[in-house]
Design an enzyme around this catalytic site. Structure first.
Site, PDB file in Angstrom:
ATOM      1  N   ASP A  45       0.836  -1.204   0.000  1.00  0.00           N
ATOM      2  CA  ASP A  45       0.000   0.000   0.000  1.00  0.00           C
ATOM      3  C   ASP A  45       0.873   1.257   0.000  1.00  0.00           C
ATOM      4  OD1 ASP A  45      -3.101  -0.715   0.691  1.00  0.00           O
ATOM      5  OD2 ASP A  45      -1.776  -2.139   1.688  1.00  0.00           O
ATOM      6  N   GLU A  68      -5.753   6.811  -0.734  1.00  0.00           N
ATOM      7  CA  GLU A  68      -6.295   6.146   0.452  1.00  0.00           C
ATOM      8  C   GLU A  68      -5.375   6.236   1.669  1.00  0.00           C
ATOM      9  OE1 GLU A  68      -8.615   2.091   1.767  1.00  0.00           O
ATOM     10  OE2 GLU A  68      -7.393   2.032  -0.024  1.00  0.00           O
ATOM     11  N   ASP A 122      -6.207   4.293  -5.395  1.00  0.00           N
ATOM     12  CA  ASP A 122      -6.215   3.229  -4.396  1.00  0.00           C
ATOM     13  C   ASP A 122      -4.946   2.410  -4.651  1.00  0.00           C
ATOM     14  OD1 ASP A 122      -6.628   1.184  -2.612  1.00  0.00           O
ATOM     15  OD2 ASP A 122      -8.766   1.002  -3.041  1.00  0.00           O
ATOM     16  N   ILE A 124      -3.578  -0.174  -3.192  1.00  0.00           N
ATOM     17  CA  ILE A 124      -3.889  -1.605  -3.226  1.00  0.00           C
ATOM     18  C   ILE A 124      -5.390  -1.735  -2.996  1.00  0.00           C
ATOM     19  CG2 ILE A 124      -3.649  -3.857  -2.109  1.00  0.00           C
ATOM     20  CD1 ILE A 124      -1.219  -3.298  -3.573  1.00  0.00           C
ATOM     21  N   ASP A 125      -6.118  -1.925  -4.054  1.00  0.00           N
ATOM     22  CA  ASP A 125      -7.555  -2.163  -3.956  1.00  0.00           C
ATOM     23  C   ASP A 125      -7.757  -3.670  -3.818  1.00  0.00           C
ATOM     24  OD1 ASP A 125     -10.295  -1.835  -4.053  1.00  0.00           O
ATOM     25  OD2 ASP A 125     -10.367  -1.854  -6.237  1.00  0.00           O
ATOM     26  N   THR A 127      -7.069  -5.294  -0.435  1.00  0.00           N
ATOM     27  CA  THR A 127      -5.934  -5.668   0.416  1.00  0.00           C
ATOM     28  C   THR A 127      -6.077  -7.080   0.973  1.00  0.00           C
ATOM     29  OG1 THR A 127      -5.565  -3.352   1.019  1.00  0.00           O
ATOM     30  CG2 THR A 127      -4.560  -5.004   2.425  1.00  0.00           C
ATOM     31  N   HIS A 199     -18.231  -6.386   1.913  1.00  0.00           N
ATOM     32  CA  HIS A 199     -18.160  -5.374   0.862  1.00  0.00           C
ATOM     33  C   HIS A 199     -19.469  -5.211   0.106  1.00  0.00           C
ATOM     34  CE1 HIS A 199     -13.498  -5.876   0.607  1.00  0.00           C
ATOM     35  NE2 HIS A 199     -13.895  -5.253   1.687  1.00  0.00           N
ATOM     36  N   LYS A 226     -12.949  -6.799 -10.840  1.00  0.00           N
ATOM     37  CA  LYS A 226     -14.308  -7.185 -11.279  1.00  0.00           C
ATOM     38  C   LYS A 226     -14.787  -6.302 -12.429  1.00  0.00           C
ATOM     39  CE  LYS A 226     -15.846  -6.952  -6.971  1.00  0.00           C
ATOM     40  NZ  LYS A 226     -14.579  -6.983  -6.190  1.00  0.00           N
ATOM     41  N   ARG A 240     -22.569  -4.131  -6.348  1.00  0.00           N
ATOM     42  CA  ARG A 240     -22.057  -3.855  -5.002  1.00  0.00           C
ATOM     43  C   ARG A 240     -23.220  -3.224  -4.240  1.00  0.00           C
ATOM     44  NH1 ARG A 240     -16.299  -2.938  -2.845  1.00  0.00           N
ATOM     45  NH2 ARG A 240     -16.533  -1.516  -1.080  1.00  0.00           N
TER      46      ARG A 240
END
Length: 312
Positions: A45, A68, A122, A124-125, A127, A199, A226, A240
């Site tokens: 990150d 982030e 982001d 690391i989207d 994590t 999520h 995705k 989502r």
């Protein structure tokens, strides 16, 4: 061919994501530490954010970056070993990098508020997926006047190529144009969903699927990968759905993927069919949930949500 209007931006995005991916792959087996909100954060990150923000600041010094992470946790006395490991990995990619510079680069991403032109990152989207040796993404987007105009996704576990998009000019993976699938009716559609139940309301996704006669097979993976899966035509639906009334989606979790999918011919809205509003700073405060599809089945998903009373 992507837009000539953003040639420099696309070049910088591609190279920055390439460097970040290299670091992430090198440290994927390293331990995580826990932030105040109990979410994990890793060397990747911090390293990814440092590299991407360095590249953006060097090329576009006037552009704010809403990212982030910040360096506060990393600066703590008890994180001396983590800092040293981070320094070694940054040195391998950017020879001569000092820890002082690394901290400065990370904190280039500390912008908080909306402006007429800014980047969102982001580093690391996904994590938790990263920690499982699974899917993750480095996700970057440029927003101008509330519209996502450039985006990039690095999804090393999905594809070695960088996914890029520019508004009005299409999307590509490496040199290959992306196009969503033509699958209809909705009963034949494939759903791509999160691995983590926190999520998205997975039970509500199942209710929608049963209502529409969609089969039980699911493509499960973490992160904005995705969006890439739907943009590549390997699935038709990503939902989502809200897990609680108070939850607000973060812009860095959706801006890059949303443009990529839209430019591949898909459609992205919230659960009410509203366009995503990226003019509120860090949060998608004017939206509830995310519906991303190949466009062909989008209205049927929205109708099902209304009928079932989901996402309102």
């Amino acid at each position: 061919m992507l837009s000539n209007s953003y040639v420099k931006e696309l070049q910088v995005v591609q190279e920055a994501l390439r460097e970040a991916s290299q670091l992430c792959r090198a440290v994927q087996d390293r331990v995580a530490i826990t932030k105040g909100d109990r979410s994990p954060v890793t060397i990747a990150d911090f390293g990814s954010q440092a590299l991407v923000c360095r590249a953006l600041h060097a090329a576009f010094p006037e552009d704010p970056i809403i990212a982030e992470e910040d360096s506060t946790l990393l600066r703590a006395d008890e994180q001396k070993e983590l800092r040293e490991i981070l320094g070694l990995h940054l040195e391998a990619i950017r020879p001569g990098t000092s820890l002082a510079n690394a901290m400065k680069w990370i904190d280039y991403g500390n912008a908080e508020n909306y402006s007429d032109r800014f980047w969102t990152l982001d580093p690391i989207d996904g994590t938790k997926g990263f920690l499982r040796q699974g899917h993750f993404a480095v996700a970057l987007a440029l927003i101008e006047e509330g519209e996502v105009v450039v985006s990039g996704l690095a999804c090393p576990k999905l594809d070695k190529e960088i996914f890029l998009a520019a508004k009005g000019s299409g999307a590509k993976k490496g040199q290959h144009p992306l196009r969503v699938s033509e699958i209809i009716p909705v009963s034949h559609a494939r759903i791509c969903q999160s691995v983590e139940s926190g999520h998205s309301a997975l039970g509500d996704i199942q209710r929608v699927a049963e209502h529409l006669g969609i089969g039980t097979n699911r493509i499960q993976l973490d992160s904005q990968a995705k969006y890439a899966v739907v943009a590549c035509g390997d699935a038709e639906i990503y939902m989502r759905l809200p897990t609680g009334r108070a939850y607000i989606e973060r812009i860095w979790d959706h801006a890059p993927g949303a443009l990529l999918l839209t430019e591949a011919g898909g459609r992205v809205t919230d659960c009410a069919g509203k366009k995503l509003d990226f003019s509120c700073g860090k949060g998608l405060e004017n939206n509830r949930g995310i519906i991303a599809t190949n466009g062909k089945v989008h209205d049927e998903i929205l109708e099902a949500l209304t009928t079932l009373g989901i996402g309102g």
